[in-house]
Design a protein around this motif. Structure first.
Motif, PDB file in Angstrom:
ATOM      1  N   LYS A 413       9.201  -8.207   3.359  1.00 51.45           N
ATOM      2  CA  LYS A 413       9.912  -7.737   2.206  1.00 51.45           C
ATOM      3  C   LYS A 413       9.818  -7.890   1.369  1.00 51.45           C
ATOM      4  O   LYS A 413      10.898  -7.725   0.412  1.00 51.45           O
ATOM      5  N   ASP A 414       8.664  -8.907   0.894  1.00 52.70           N
ATOM      6  CA  ASP A 414       8.292  -9.166  -0.259  1.00 52.70           C
ATOM      7  C   ASP A 414       7.926  -8.521  -0.821  1.00 52.70           C
ATOM      8  O   ASP A 414       6.951  -7.850  -0.162  1.00 52.70           O
ATOM      9  N   PRO A 415       8.308  -7.463  -2.071  1.00 55.05           N
ATOM     10  CA  PRO A 415       8.600  -6.095  -2.705  1.00 55.05           C
ATOM     11  C   PRO A 415       6.502  -6.594  -3.386  1.00 55.05           C
ATOM     12  O   PRO A 415       6.566  -5.383  -2.696  1.00 55.05           O
ATOM     13  N   CYS A 416       5.949  -7.607  -3.646  1.00 56.00           N
ATOM     14  CA  CYS A 416       4.579  -7.272  -3.754  1.00 56.00           C
ATOM     15  C   CYS A 416       3.613  -6.889  -2.335  1.00 56.00           C
ATOM     16  O   CYS A 416       2.823  -6.651  -2.350  1.00 56.00           O
ATOM     17  N   ILE A 417       4.109  -7.422  -1.058  1.00 50.44           N
ATOM     18  CA  ILE A 417       3.595  -7.229   0.048  1.00 50.44           C
ATOM     19  C   ILE A 417       4.067  -5.981   0.439  1.00 50.44           C
ATOM     20  O   ILE A 417       3.230  -4.628   0.674  1.00 50.44           O
ATOM     21  N   LEU A 418       5.383  -5.630   0.899  1.00 48.15           N
ATOM     22  CA  LEU A 418       5.420  -3.717   0.439  1.00 48.15           C
ATOM     23  C   LEU A 418       4.381  -2.818  -0.302  1.00 48.15           C
ATOM     24  O   LEU A 418       4.239  -1.823   0.227  1.00 48.15           O
ATOM     25  N   ALA A 419       4.733  -3.252  -1.447  1.00 51.84           N
ATOM     26  CA  ALA A 419       3.580  -2.481  -2.104  1.00 51.84           C
ATOM     27  C   ALA A 419       2.510  -2.253  -2.022  1.00 51.84           C
ATOM     28  O   ALA A 419       1.896  -1.978  -2.500  1.00 51.84           O
ATOM     29  N   ALA A 420       1.985  -3.343  -1.343  1.00 52.10           N
ATOM     30  CA  ALA A 420       0.188  -3.227  -1.513  1.00 52.10           C
ATOM     31  C   ALA A 420       0.079  -2.248  -0.245  1.00 52.10           C
ATOM     32  O   ALA A 420      -0.332  -1.653   0.554  1.00 52.10           O
ATOM     33  N   MET A 421       1.274  -2.877   0.550  1.00 49.90           N
ATOM     34  CA  MET A 421       1.157  -2.454   1.863  1.00 49.90           C
ATOM     35  C   MET A 421       1.007   0.112   1.568  1.00 49.90           C
ATOM     36  O   MET A 421       0.906   0.943   2.482  1.00 49.90           O
ATOM     37  N   VAL A 422       2.570   0.202   0.822  1.00 46.82           N
ATOM     38  CA  VAL A 422       2.797   1.513   0.727  1.00 46.82           C
ATOM     39  C   VAL A 422       1.005   2.064  -0.158  1.00 46.82           C
ATOM     40  O   VAL A 422       0.700   3.225  -0.165  1.00 46.82           O
ATOM     41  N   SER A 423       0.300   0.832  -1.187  1.00 46.67           N
ATOM     42  CA  SER A 423      -0.404   1.756  -1.821  1.00 46.67           C
ATOM     43  C   SER A 423      -1.664   1.503  -0.720  1.00 46.67           C
ATOM     44  O   SER A 423      -2.467   3.213  -0.807  1.00 46.67           O
ATOM     45  N   SER A 424      -1.668   1.214   0.402  1.00 49.52           N
ATOM     46  CA  SER A 424      -2.554   1.288   1.631  1.00 49.52           C
ATOM     47  C   SER A 424      -2.281   2.926   2.080  1.00 49.52           C
ATOM     48  O   SER A 424      -3.557   3.663   2.364  1.00 49.52           O
ATOM     49  N   CYS A 425      -0.852   2.994   2.808  1.00 51.80           N
ATOM     50  CA  CYS A 425      -1.417   4.300   2.852  1.00 51.80           C
ATOM     51  C   CYS A 425      -1.324   5.402   2.128  1.00 51.80           C
ATOM     52  O   CYS A 425      -2.139   5.909   2.600  1.00 51.80           O
ATOM     53  N   ALA A 426      -1.205   5.295   0.514  1.00 53.92           N
ATOM     54  CA  ALA A 426      -1.385   6.105  -0.029  1.00 53.92           C
ATOM     55  C   ALA A 426      -2.826   5.805  -0.405  1.00 53.92           C
ATOM     56  O   ALA A 426      -3.699   7.953  -0.487  1.00 53.92           O
ATOM     57  N   HIS A 427      -3.913   5.608  -0.285  1.00 47.19           N
ATOM     58  CA  HIS A 427      -4.892   5.485  -0.461  1.00 47.19           C
ATOM     59  C   HIS A 427      -5.785   5.852   0.775  1.00 47.19           C
ATOM     60  O   HIS A 427      -6.959   6.762   0.900  1.00 47.19           O
ATOM     61  N   ASN A 428      -4.928   6.050   1.960  1.00 48.03           N
ATOM     62  CA  ASN A 428      -5.237   6.704   2.864  1.00 48.03           C
ATOM     63  C   ASN A 428      -4.379   7.876   3.269  1.00 48.03           C
ATOM     64  O   ASN A 428      -4.392   7.969   4.924  1.00 48.03           O
ATOM     65  N   GLN A 429      -3.712   8.487   2.424  1.00 45.71           N
ATOM     66  CA  GLN A 429      -3.749   9.908   2.247  1.00 45.71           C
ATOM     67  C   GLN A 429      -2.388  10.376   3.606  1.00 45.71           C
ATOM     68  O   GLN A 429      -2.100  10.610   3.856  1.00 45.71           O
ATOM     69  N   ASN A 430      -1.431   8.453   4.036  1.00 51.15           N
ATOM     70  CA  ASN A 430      -1.104   8.934   4.812  1.00 51.15           C
ATOM     71  C   ASN A 430       0.788   8.676   3.620  1.00 51.15           C
ATOM     72  O   ASN A 430       1.589   7.513   4.105  1.00 51.15           O
ATOM     73  N   SER A 431       0.889   9.871   3.744  1.00 51.66           N
ATOM     74  CA  SER A 431       2.159   9.895   2.927  1.00 51.66           C
ATOM     75  C   SER A 431       3.341  10.047   3.928  1.00 51.66           C
ATOM     76  O   SER A 431       4.440   9.246   3.270  1.00 51.66           O
ATOM     77  N   ALA A 432       3.539   9.719   4.883  1.00 50.83           N
ATOM     78  CA  ALA A 432       4.707  10.001   5.953  1.00 50.83           C
ATOM     79  C   ALA A 432       4.924   8.976   5.689  1.00 50.83           C
ATOM     80  O   ALA A 432       5.484   8.181   5.300  1.00 50.83           O
ATOM     81  N   LYS A 433       4.306   7.621   6.012  1.00 50.11           N
ATOM     82  CA  LYS A 433       4.137   6.483   6.546  1.00 50.11           C
ATOM     83  C   LYS A 433       4.371   5.929   4.970  1.00 50.11           C
ATOM     84  O   LYS A 433       5.700   4.827   5.127  1.00 50.11           O
ATOM     85  N   ALA A 434       3.672   6.011   3.649  1.00 50.22           N
ATOM     86  CA  ALA A 434       4.001   5.731   2.612  1.00 50.22           C
ATOM     87  C   ALA A 434       5.811   5.474   2.251  1.00 50.22           C
ATOM     88  O   ALA A 434       6.398   4.770   1.916  1.00 50.22           O
TER      89      ALA A 434
END
Length: 891
Positions: A413-434
């Motif tokens: 739940k750390d903001p830094c880690i969650l932001a990285a995971m959101v960015s990962s989904c964005a990088h792979n065009q997984n908008s639903a997961k992001a």
């Protein structure tokens, strides 16, 4: 004699402010116990004890209490302020501030050193509020303040970030005449530069002439801290013009300024000065390494690093991160291995740099090894390292591993880690997961940062969701952040909401060059080049220097026909020193080519020191689009001969040029080259091949080229539909259109022209009107002149000339020469002289230089034997200066 000795020592103490109290625990115990040892009785000498500089152990509370007890027993504590202050200092250094305060409160007449010891003690133990309290009490009681008092309390005010307190101290300093004292003045400079403004710090510095290196260092480091890097360089020059010599601290600060400004030349001069003036200093040498790294001179950086006799974690991290920035993962990992072999500890920045080095496709093995290593190290618990781990697996392309790493983290739940995971989904065009992760962050009460919000905004395309995100940024106050604001107005622009995009852009208070370039590009993409140029003028009026991104976007706007403005921006780019920049140069070539100024385009192209694929492609395209086919082919040949990379845009441009020449052998050779490069499945190249073969009359090759396209887009489908239509294969064209619709691709104006053309060539009248009526009803496309011309051609071919005339008269737009010319051609075929005469008159009025209309009507008159009319029409044609181009053939 003892009293005289004590007075002498006390006086010595006053000059040194506080005594150096270093005592080994066993030494003190031995000294005290020896007093009660009958056999080896040696009187305990407190004065000698306090001034013993050869003990190795730092003060601790147990020894302090033992000493305190002994001094109470010997009755010297109350009688000698030197012993009391020394004990007080001992307690402060032992972090026993409560006991120290009790002892201080019992001193009947504390002197200035007693007060200073307490203020310094509170500072050393981060109790800055207590330091201020003691100072206020000291001032209230009228104790005379000295330079050490002011220096210590200014340190407390700086740490407290209390401008009001510091300004009060500044008033006392001015009142009591301590402003010329170097120690106090340095404290004042540091206070103002950290808590108020650099300008205030400069006022303090320049109030009195200064010959103190420490004060100069304070003002220079203050300038660097406040981002006033040019001011730091100017101050450094002033310092060097005087009699003072800079020291290691000066060089470290000024090299930091050179790094940020990318002032390599100045940095190299300072490097030479360091070699002459300063003994080996690891901090200065690390700053020099960092300078070469930031300026992209990795050979010099590595050479300097290898020459350093001693390395620390900072210097190792600097050279490793430099290789990462230079995209040299091999050397980055090599230096990291060398660092590990030396036994040097690593920190968070080292690990994140190495993880970035491994964030490349094909480096999964190395990434796994680094992952295994960091699991054994303390930095593995750091959120930044875990975020870098997720980013690494994402960029490698191992999305599952990034999700697996995320799932095993304790602090998910750390903001830094969650932001990285959101960015990962964005990088792979997984908008639903992001979006899902973003919602989890909000539900858990975790506030997403600007980076996280920007990542989500970069991949969503639903306008309703964009507006919800906009509402959240307004509520959280992040809408004014330049990163969030830029992402927000960019996505509005992509969704076609240009007005809302510009409104958000205006709300961003501090716009950077990326923001201006994005908004200018948005106007250009939506067909508003005039607004883009107006925005560029507004940017210049705010005295913001454009970078190459902004200039490129503005030159793209000029390519819409604003040649004169484009020339002015060209001159402005030269004044900024970016006239020969590779990116700007490519944009200039493209602008001049699209404005049909090919001579200037070629001149700019020849002036570029490095000719990249963008500049070459722009010039090839310019030659091809303006009919200079031979020049386009020669330039393309030069690109291949010099091994310059050829992109899909260049090949598509050359294929269009070959189609204009109708030279199928050259097209076949280029097709073979395309097959060699493996670009035949590219939609842009494949569509151009379809058009080229269609123009050359090879419908079979046209279909084969289309079948090789991996995933045809609208342009590809339109190309095959038009090809079928032009070759009289109307049913095949309509079948291709229906296949396109089943793929979920919406037609545009050009596609529907091809469909109507297919109906016209196949005589499908009812089908044509069905498609024509569906343009507005189903696709919200207003018919243009070419669409109306197709219907007129269809009716004309079917012999329904009067119906075609009625259709023209009922059009909601004014018919142009193309439409009347189409009717004229049909009248000639069917021998309708009267209607043909009307159509010819309209064409001659709308397009006096159209030779085809004169020839067609003249031939109609000749067929009917009206030779006087033929002579009259030929005379009109000659009077208008119109000449018929003679026909030609390859046969």
């Amino acid at each position: 004699m003892i009293n005289q000795c004590l007075k002498s020592k006390t006086s010595h103490l006053a000059r040194r402010f506080t005594s150096s109290l270093a005592l080994a625990e066993n030494s003190f115990a031995t000294s005290v116990s020896a007093e009660y040892d009958d056999e080896n009785y040696t009187p305990f000498d407190p004065f000698k004890f306090f001034n013993d500089r050869h003990t190795s152990t730092l003060p601790n509370l147990r020894n302090a209490k033992m000493l305190h007890a002994h001094l109470l027993r010997t009755d010297v504590l109350q009688s000698n302020i030197f012993f009391t202050n020394s004990l007080l200092s001992w307690y402060c250094k032992s972090s026993a501030m409560v006991v120290a305060r009790k002892l201080f409160d019992k001193i009947p007449l504390p002197n200035v050193y007693s007060w200073n010891i307490m203020i310094s003690g509170y500072n050393d133990n981060s109790l800055f509020g207590k330091s201020w309290e003691i100072f206020c009490r000291m001032h209230l009681l009228g104790v005379e303040l000295n330079e050490f008092t002011y220096g210590s309390v200014l340190s407390a005010c700086t740490a407290l970030q209390a401008p009001v307190f510091g300004e009060q101290v500044y008033s006392l300093v001015m009142k009591n005449g301590f402003i010329s004292n170097g120690y106090v003045r340095t404290g004042m400079i540091e206070f103002f530069s950290k808590n108020c403004s650099f300008q205030e710090a400069q006022k303090v510095f320049f109030d009195v002439s200064c010959d103190n290196v420490v004060s100069w260092n304070a003002i220079i480091s203050g300038a660097v801290r406040n981002g006033e890097y040019r001011a730091a360089l100017n101050l450094f020059r002033q310092m060097c013009h005087g009699s003072l010599k800079p020291n290691s601290y000066t060089f470290s600060s000024i090299l930091t300024a050179c790094c940020t400004l990318r002032e390599l030349q100045i940095g190299e001069v300072i490097h030479g000065w360091v070699i002459k003036c300063v003994a080996t200093d690891i901090f200065v040498e690390t700053a020099i390494v960092d300078l070469y790294v930031k300026c992209g001179r990795m050979n010099e950086a590595a050479m300097k690093f290898l020459q350093m006799p001693i390395h620390n974690v900072v210097s190792w991290t600097a050279i490793i991160s430099g290789f990462v920035q230079a995209d040299d993962s091999i050397n980055a990992l090599k230096f990291f291995k060398d660092m590990r072999d030396t036994g040097e500890d690593i920190n968070t920045y080292t690990v994140t740099s190495v993880l970035s080095a491994c964030a490349k496709p094909g480096m999964l093995k190395e990434a796994g090894q680094i992952h295994s290593l960091i699991l054994k190290l303390p930095p593995s618990l750091d959120a930044k390292v875990q975020a870098a781990l997720i980013n690494m697996y994402t960029k490698i392309g191992e999305v599952e591993l990034s999700e697996l790493a995320f799932g095993k983290m304790d602090n998910m739940k750390d903001p830094c880690i969650l932001a990285a995971m959101v960015s990962s989904c964005a990088h792979n065009q997984n908008s639903a997961k992001a979006v899902e992760l973003f919602q989890i962050m909000l539900q858990e009460g975790v506030r997403p940062d600007n980076y996280c919000i920007s990542s989500v905004l970069s991949i969503i395309s639903c306008l309703n969701l964009v507006r919800q995100m906009h509402s959240y940024t307004l509520k959280s106050g992040l809408v004014t952040d330049v990163t969030v604001g830029s992402s927000l107005f960019t996505i509005y622009s992509k969704c076609g909401c240009l007005e809302e995009s510009h409104r958000v852009f205006e709300e961003v208070p501090e716009k950077d060059n990326v923001s201006w370039a994005s908004m200018i590009s948005g106007f250009v993409e939506h067909g508003c080049p005039d607004k883009a140029l107006q925005l560029f003028k507004e940017m210049l009026s705010h005295e913001i220097l454009p970078d190459y991104l902004t200039l490129t976007a503005t030159l793209t706007a000029c390519a819409a026909g604003f040649l004169q403005i484009g020339k002015e921006i060209h001159g402005y780019a030269f004044r900024l020193g970016m006239g020969t920049n590779k990116v700007v140069g490519g944009a200039l070539v493209s602008m001049y080519s699209k404005c049909r100024s090919l001579e200037l385009a070629r001149k700019v192209f020849e002036m570029l020191p490095q000719k990249d694929v963008v500049a070459c492609s722009s010039l090839v395209s310019g030659y091809a689009q303006n009919g200079f086919v031979e020049e386009a082919l020669l330039l393309f040949h030069d690109m291949i001969r010099t091994d310059l990379a050829v992109d899909t845009f260049t090949i598509s441009s050359v294929l269009r040029a070959i189609a204009l020449l109708n030279r199928s052998p050259i097209g076949t050779q280029l097709h073979a080259y395309i097959e060699k490069l493996g670009l035949q499945s590219n939609v842009s190249v494949g569509s151009s091949l379809v058009t080229m073969y269609s123009q050359c009359g090879s419908l079979e090759d046209c279909r084969k080229a289309f079948d090789h396209i991996e995933k045809p887009d609208l342009i590809g489908w339109t190309a095959i539909i038009v090809s079928y239509a032009q070759h009289g294969k109307g049913l095949e064209a309509l079948a291709a259109y229906e296949l396109m619709r089943r793929e979920g691709i919406q037609p545009d104006e050009v596609t529907l022209v091809g469909v109507l053309l297919a109906c016209s060539h196949s005589g499908l009248v009812e089908e044509a009107f069905s498609y024509f009526n569906a343009m507005v009803k189903d696709f919200n496309i207003k018919p243009g002149h070419r669409h109306y011309a197709c219907i007129v051609d269809l009716l004309g071919r079917s012999g329904r000339l009067r119906e075609a005339e009625s259709f023209i008269n009922s059009m909601p737009i004014e018919p142009d020469a193309l439409i009347w010319g189409t009717l004229l051609a049909a009248c000639k075929v069917h021998g309708d002289f009267e209607l043909g005469k009307l159509a010819a008159k309209k064409v001659m009025e709308l397009s006096p230089s159209d030779a085809a209309a004169y020839v067609s009507f003249s031939n109609m008159c000749a067929d009917l034997g009206q030779w006087e009319e033929v002579v009259r029409i030929r005379g009109l044609m000659k009077g208008s200066g119109t000449n018929k181009e003679p026909g030609w053939s390859f046969v």
